[in-house]
Write an enzyme that holds these catalytic residues in place. Sequence first.
Site, short mmCIF file in Angstrom:
data_model
loop_
_atom_site.label_atom_id
_atom_site.label_comp_id
_atom_site.label_asym_id
_atom_site.label_seq_id
_atom_site.Cartn_x
_atom_site.Cartn_y
_atom_site.Cartn_z
N GLU A 196 0.85 -1.20 0.00
CA GLU A 196 0.00 0.00 0.00
C GLU A 196 0.88 1.24 0.00
O GLU A 196 1.97 1.24 0.58
CB GLU A 196 -0.91 0.00 1.24
N GLN A 224 -13.14 2.25 -21.94
CA GLN A 224 -14.48 1.77 -21.57
C GLN A 224 -15.33 3.01 -21.33
O GLN A 224 -15.64 3.37 -20.20
CB GLN A 224 -14.38 0.88 -20.32
N LYS A 284 -9.65 1.94 -41.76
CA LYS A 284 -10.88 1.55 -41.06
C LYS A 284 -10.58 0.42 -40.09
O LYS A 284 -9.82 -0.51 -40.43
CB LYS A 284 -11.92 1.08 -42.06
N ASP A 291 -1.14 7.07 -34.12
CA ASP A 291 -2.29 6.69 -33.31
C ASP A 291 -2.18 7.42 -31.98
O ASP A 291 -1.09 7.84 -31.59
CB ASP A 291 -2.31 5.17 -33.08
C1 R5P Z 1 -8.27 2.72 -30.86
O1 R5P Z 1 -9.29 3.38 -30.87
C2 R5P Z 1 -6.96 3.37 -30.56
O2 R5P Z 1 -6.78 4.51 -31.34
C3 R5P Z 1 -5.80 2.44 -30.70
O3 R5P Z 1 -5.74 2.04 -32.07
C4 R5P Z 1 -5.91 1.21 -29.86
O4 R5P Z 1 -6.25 1.56 -28.56
C5 R5P Z 1 -4.58 0.48 -29.86
O5 R5P Z 1 -4.70 -0.67 -29.08
P1 R5P Z 1 -3.80 -1.92 -29.40
O6 R5P Z 1 -2.39 -1.44 -29.42
O7 R5P Z 1 -4.06 -2.87 -28.26
O8 R5P Z 1 -4.22 -2.48 -30.72
#
Ligand code: R5P
Length: 291
Positions: free
Chosen positions: A36, A94, A188, A216
């Site tokens: 903790e 989430q 996509k 990303d």
């Molecule tokens: C999705 O909406 C996000 O932009 C990322 O593409 C996603 O969270 C990447 O997650 P992972 O690396 O587990 O594919």
Amino acid sequence: MKLVPGPASIELASKVSSMLNLKLTELEHKAFPDSESYFRYAESVKDEDVVILQGTHPPQDKHIVQLCLLSSGAKDLGAKSVVAVVPYLAYAKQDRRFKEGEVVSIDTILNILKQSGVDRILTVNVHAPWVIDRSPIPIENIDAIGILATYILKMNFKRPFVLAPGKKGEEMCAVAAKVLDAEYGAIKTRRDVNTGAVEISLENVNIENKDVILIDDMISTGGTMVKSVRALRSAGARRIIVGCVHAIMIDNADGKILSSGADTIVATDTVPNKYAFVSVAGLLVERLLRL
Ligand code: R5P
């Protein structure tokens, strides 16, 4: 103003501290034998505007609890206000009930932070920006795609083409493409709500013999990037530069991305990681000064 370095973001807090020319608040921190967290403010925060810098990257639950302890502790000791600078805000994936009965985690987390005395959140590229409108705490969301692209710009390209997966992809691409003076498009994606596996499709995108900058907001397992990189290689891309804001990199995600055909990975320091060539400290300082 007091700048408190949360244990998750010590390095970033030091950068912010030197840019602001404001020393970090002295904080005693240790873990009890059962793990903790223990904190003691070693200097007074009474009547102060307190800024706590604490990311909530893995281990998310621990980092969130630490943030709550620091915030409620500061308020309990008489702090006037608490701004939580959370460079990576966890649980934003989430953001809705995808399946009947699911807990909408981000709403719960934001409520817990509010109950812990957080008055405002400053974050970077929150995964689900639409939660800002319904958040019980004002959230300032800073976009780091521009500084990521500015760094990538130094890498001399031949016919650069920017791509990004997902529904926020096109928006991110537009920002990066402007900096890079590049063409852009979107990839996509479709995620299986049960397995989490993602399917990608490259439609109407001609990247043959072009240098692709694949961006990303985050890389977690790397699954999305690995599939995208493979598809781009098959479609004839010349170089592939992978850029992300939050490099969570679970289970050797970076290794998988590189061995699937990416040439380089570039990330920011919202999450401590070895690809953090770009710092968000300047963006945070700019916004803090405006507050
Ligand atoms: C999705 O909406 C996000 O932009 C990322 O593409 C996603 O969270 C990447 O997650 P992972 O690396 O587990 O594919």
